[in-house]
Design a protein around this motif. Sequence first.
Motif, short mmCIF file in Angstrom:
data_model
loop_
_atom_site.label_atom_id
_atom_site.label_comp_id
_atom_site.label_asym_id
_atom_site.label_seq_id
_atom_site.Cartn_x
_atom_site.Cartn_y
_atom_site.Cartn_z
N UNK A 229 8.51 -29.37 -18.82
CA UNK A 229 9.51 -29.80 -17.73
C UNK A 229 9.12 -29.94 -16.57
N UNK A 230 7.68 -29.85 -16.50
CA UNK A 230 7.34 -30.06 -15.10
C UNK A 230 7.93 -30.74 -13.67
N UNK A 231 9.68 -30.13 -13.39
CA UNK A 231 10.10 -30.59 -11.84
C UNK A 231 10.55 -30.22 -10.72
N UNK A 232 10.14 -31.31 -10.01
CA UNK A 232 9.69 -31.04 -8.55
C UNK A 232 10.96 -32.01 -7.92
N UNK A 233 10.86 -31.10 -6.51
CA UNK A 233 11.99 -31.55 -5.89
C UNK A 233 10.95 -32.64 -4.75
N UNK A 234 11.53 -33.68 -4.51
CA UNK A 234 11.33 -34.36 -3.94
C UNK A 234 11.58 -34.43 -2.50
N UNK A 256 19.29 -36.93 -18.97
CA UNK A 256 19.09 -36.02 -17.25
C UNK A 256 19.51 -34.58 -18.07
N UNK A 257 18.54 -33.43 -17.73
CA UNK A 257 18.77 -32.13 -17.48
C UNK A 257 19.23 -31.88 -16.42
N UNK A 258 20.44 -30.89 -16.59
CA UNK A 258 21.03 -30.09 -15.04
C UNK A 258 20.43 -29.30 -15.06
N UNK A 266 22.45 -24.13 -6.23
CA UNK A 266 22.47 -24.98 -6.27
C UNK A 266 22.49 -25.34 -7.26
N UNK A 267 23.21 -26.69 -8.05
CA UNK A 267 22.92 -27.46 -9.14
C UNK A 267 21.65 -28.40 -8.87
N UNK A 268 20.86 -28.52 -9.67
CA UNK A 268 19.71 -29.57 -10.08
C UNK A 268 19.82 -30.07 -10.95
N UNK A 269 19.65 -31.14 -10.43
CA UNK A 269 19.30 -33.15 -11.60
C UNK A 269 18.00 -33.41 -11.95
N UNK A 270 17.30 -33.24 -13.05
CA UNK A 270 16.00 -33.75 -13.04
C UNK A 270 16.69 -34.96 -14.19
N UNK A 271 15.74 -36.01 -13.50
CA UNK A 271 15.16 -37.33 -14.47
C UNK A 271 14.37 -37.32 -15.29
N UNK A 272 14.31 -38.23 -16.33
CA UNK A 272 13.79 -38.30 -17.36
C UNK A 272 12.35 -38.58 -16.49
N UNK A 275 11.90 -36.02 -11.54
CA UNK A 275 12.67 -35.66 -10.20
C UNK A 275 13.46 -35.04 -9.72
N UNK A 276 13.50 -34.00 -9.23
CA UNK A 276 14.53 -33.32 -9.55
C UNK A 276 15.55 -33.28 -8.18
N UNK A 277 16.60 -33.04 -7.86
CA UNK A 277 17.78 -33.45 -6.90
C UNK A 277 18.48 -32.97 -6.44
N UNK A 278 18.86 -32.11 -5.87
CA UNK A 278 19.83 -31.46 -5.40
C UNK A 278 21.14 -31.69 -5.54
N UNK A 279 22.20 -31.90 -6.69
CA UNK A 279 23.78 -32.26 -6.43
C UNK A 279 24.92 -31.56 -5.65
#
Length: 383
Positions: A229-234, A256-258, A266-272, A275-279
């Motif tokens: 799973x390629x998760x990218x912080x944008x 969503x993968x947390x 940090x905790x990151x959320x990766x959508x399907x 796209x990884x977003x810091x929550x």
Amino acid sequence: MKVMESREERTSEHSAEAFIEALIKEARQHQHRRYVAFAVIAILVIAAASTAVAMLTNHPAARKVAAGPTKPKVAGPPMGRAVSLKLAGPLAVGPNGALYVVDEQGHEVLVRLTNGQFRVVAGDGKDGFSGDGGPATKAALSNVSDITFAPDGDLYMADGGRVRALNTAGIITTIAGNGRSGIVANGTPALSAPLASPLYITLSPNGRLYISDGSQLLRLTATGKLATIRAVVTSGLLKGPLDRNLSQIAVDAHGDIDVSGFNGWSIWQVDPNGVATEVGTVAEARRSSGNTSILERGPDGAVYGEDGSNILRIEGKRLVTSYTFTTVKGQYFWLTYFAFAPNGAIYADEVPGDMGFEAHQQLVTVAGGYVTLLWQEKNRVAA
């Protein structure tokens, strides 16, 4: 005269006999008609009863009762010998509501019974790797860093550089990992994959297995291969691939993968879409031994993390404090593991007391604002 009288008497006798026979014949005809009427009535009653029974049997409610429950209660794996818990580690709650705990010193996975007794479900007490294809209670376990249950009752264990599964018949098998460390290429057969240790695992609501091994996020496919799973912080300061210092993992009801990581705790959320977003950021000073946040999916489908003394709910793209605990000995400063029961109660493994420097560890359950002690280590020497 006498002859005439005799003839008249015979004629009278014949007439009487004929009259009597007529009466008997008529009576028999009436009786026959009654029998026929009774038979017709009986046939009608039986037919009506049969129709009523058929209608009731074909009624949806009747069919549901006859079929029984559509989702039978799932049992956990069979239990082995009774033992004493030495050092409580990762927790999980089985489909039957029982608490399972990793004994990090005993190299075993235990189930806690309602009478407070602990029984072995996996591990023979020896450090190592053996026993695949046989009873889990006779298998050697290495370093069990995470456990989780599948909807069908199978228990998954992250054991060293492998993921092992314990089915409800008590048999243990390896389903991913070859025991060596390395980078996993997309599509690698799961049993040939070099997975780093420690591993963290989770199951999505639809039963898919996800793995975090520190530098990769992986998913086990239906064909027995590992998909990367390629998760990218944008956005933010850490733009780029999310592929370093990854730790705990959970999947929410939306898919969503947390994942928690050491980068800023940090905790990151990766959508399907990857796209990884810091929550949110978990303060390092409030985590036990500098570990990253433990992540668990709650009964409501949301993912929860902890910061040492609180449990935080991921709402949208932010962390919201949902539970702040106090025990009979003080604040939860050093919460290490937690798990949700199906009824919403929380099981926790923590070190209680002022600033977390008490000389013992304990297991508790929290429900309705009340804390109940389940187990306490009393022989541990303070550092």
